[in-house]
Write a protein that holds these residues in place. Structure first.
Motif, mmCIF file in Angstrom:
data_model
loop_
_atom_site.group_PDB
_atom_site.id
_atom_site.type_symbol
_atom_site.label_atom_id
_atom_site.label_comp_id
_atom_site.label_asym_id
_atom_site.label_seq_id
_atom_site.Cartn_x
_atom_site.Cartn_y
_atom_site.Cartn_z
ATOM 1 N N GLU A 41 0.924 -1.061 0.123
ATOM 2 C CA GLU A 41 -0.099 -0.022 -0.037
ATOM 3 C C GLU A 41 0.690 1.392 -0.086
ATOM 4 O OE1 GLU A 41 -0.965 -0.499 4.580
ATOM 5 O OE2 GLU A 41 -2.637 0.421 3.763
ATOM 6 N N ASN A 59 -3.803 -2.413 5.997
ATOM 7 C CA ASN A 59 -4.593 -0.973 6.272
ATOM 8 C C ASN A 59 -3.161 -0.631 7.633
ATOM 9 O OD1 ASN A 59 -6.769 -1.790 4.883
ATOM 10 N ND2 ASN A 59 -7.282 -2.671 7.181
ATOM 11 N N SER A 118 -2.519 3.581 7.136
ATOM 12 C CA SER A 118 -3.416 4.215 7.472
ATOM 13 C C SER A 118 -3.679 4.003 9.134
ATOM 14 C CB SER A 118 -4.785 4.269 7.678
ATOM 15 O OG SER A 118 -5.425 4.606 8.094
ATOM 16 N N GLU A 159 -3.016 -5.329 11.677
ATOM 17 C CA GLU A 159 -3.679 -3.707 11.097
ATOM 18 C C GLU A 159 -2.941 -4.371 9.521
ATOM 19 O OE1 GLU A 159 -2.548 -3.239 13.862
ATOM 20 O OE2 GLU A 159 -3.727 -2.200 15.015
#
Lengths: 161, 130
Positions: free
Chosen positions: A39, A61, A64, A139
């Motif tokens: 990402e 994730n 973030s 995460e």
């Protein structure tokens, strides 16, 4: 020296995620996080007796989550996410360069740069990291790589090992 | 006694990390002021009552070393507690900071480490909170 760098990279990375992001590893997620998509990435260059780069890539994730935890905000903006990841890279790099030994020049660490996929291919396509580690969190995943310029050239490799 | 603290770091993320960590120490905090470099930090010191400065080393415009040097030249701030918060690893640089009367905290740091150092350099304690 390679082993020393890897140990330093691991200790610095784990401590930084714990102390700065308040995030703790979940090693048992290794298999389920195997195929997570890239990402974001951030790189920090260092200069001194050796020159090179520390690269951190996030999957899932995590990009973030790092900014959310650091800044205590639920929806961080892209700028905040890039800055937070860059700061993590900066702290880890500052800790790892000490494992290169106390040289005459000391080390100067440049400002972190967010990388896109093309940059990543250009920067790391021909280089092999001296050390790399993977940390798994609820995460997502962080892959952290430490490069020394010219390391993949055999003559230099001899010198490092 | 509530501590008024100046946080000097060119990274807004790092300033946020430090402020968040300060709040976690449960020490009695007053106003927290932020500056992006040593020059801004010195201006704020002239304008506000500050009990403690947390200063990064590597910053544009004026770095932490120069800021502390300037501080120590001024009678008003020669005894101001200064904590250098950095991932700097060069022992010569760290020694130079210590010689200027600053205390060094290495990044990353746990809230309890920062708390211990703040108590040590300011004499404040969490019992002073109320």
């Amino acid at each position: 020296m390679k082993t020393k760098i890897k140990k330093a990279l691991e200790a610095a990375s784990v401590n930084t995620f714990e102390d700065v992001c308040f995030m703790y590893q979940v090693p048992e997620l290794k298999n389920s996080h195997k195929n997570l998509k890239l990402e974001a990435a951030s790189a920090v260059r260092y200069r001194g007796d050796y020159t090179g780069m520390l690269l951190i890539e996030t999957r899932g994730n995590l990009f973030s989550a790092i900014a959310s935890n650091i800044l205590s905000t639920e929806s961080p903006g892209l700028r905040q996410k890039k800055d937070a990841l860059g700061e993590i890279a900066n702290i880890i790099c500052g800790n790892v360069v000490t494992s290169l030994g106390r040289g005459k020049l000391g080390y100067k660490i440049e400002s972190p740069k967010a990388l896109n996929k093309d940059d990543l291919l250009k920067k790391t396509g021909h280089e092999k990291p001296v050390a790399e580690i993977t940390l798994n969190f609820n995460e997502g995943r962080a892959d952290i790589k430490f490069f020394i310029d010219g390391y993949s050239v055999p003559a230099r490799e001899k010198k490092i090992d | 006694m509530a501590l008024n603290i100046l946080v000097v770091d060119d990274s807004s993320v790092m300033r946020s990390i430090i402020i968040k960590t300060l709040k976690m120490t449960e020490l009695p905090l007053g106003d927290i002021w932020e500056a992006q470099n040593g020059e801004e930090g010195l201006h704020l010191l002239q304008e506000k009552w500050i009990d403690l400065a947390l200063v990064d080393i590597h910053m544009p415009v004026m770095d932490g070393e120069e800021m502390i040097r300037q501080l120590r030249k001024n009678n008003q701030y020669e005894n101001l507690p200064v904590i250098v918060v950095s991932s700097e690893s060069d022992p010569n640089k760290i020694e130079m900071m210590l010689k200027q009367g600053a205390t060094f905290v290495h990044k990353p740091f746990k809230p309890e480490i920062l708390k211990e150092v703040i108590i040590d350099v300011t004499g404040v304690s969490d019992e002073d909170k109320d």
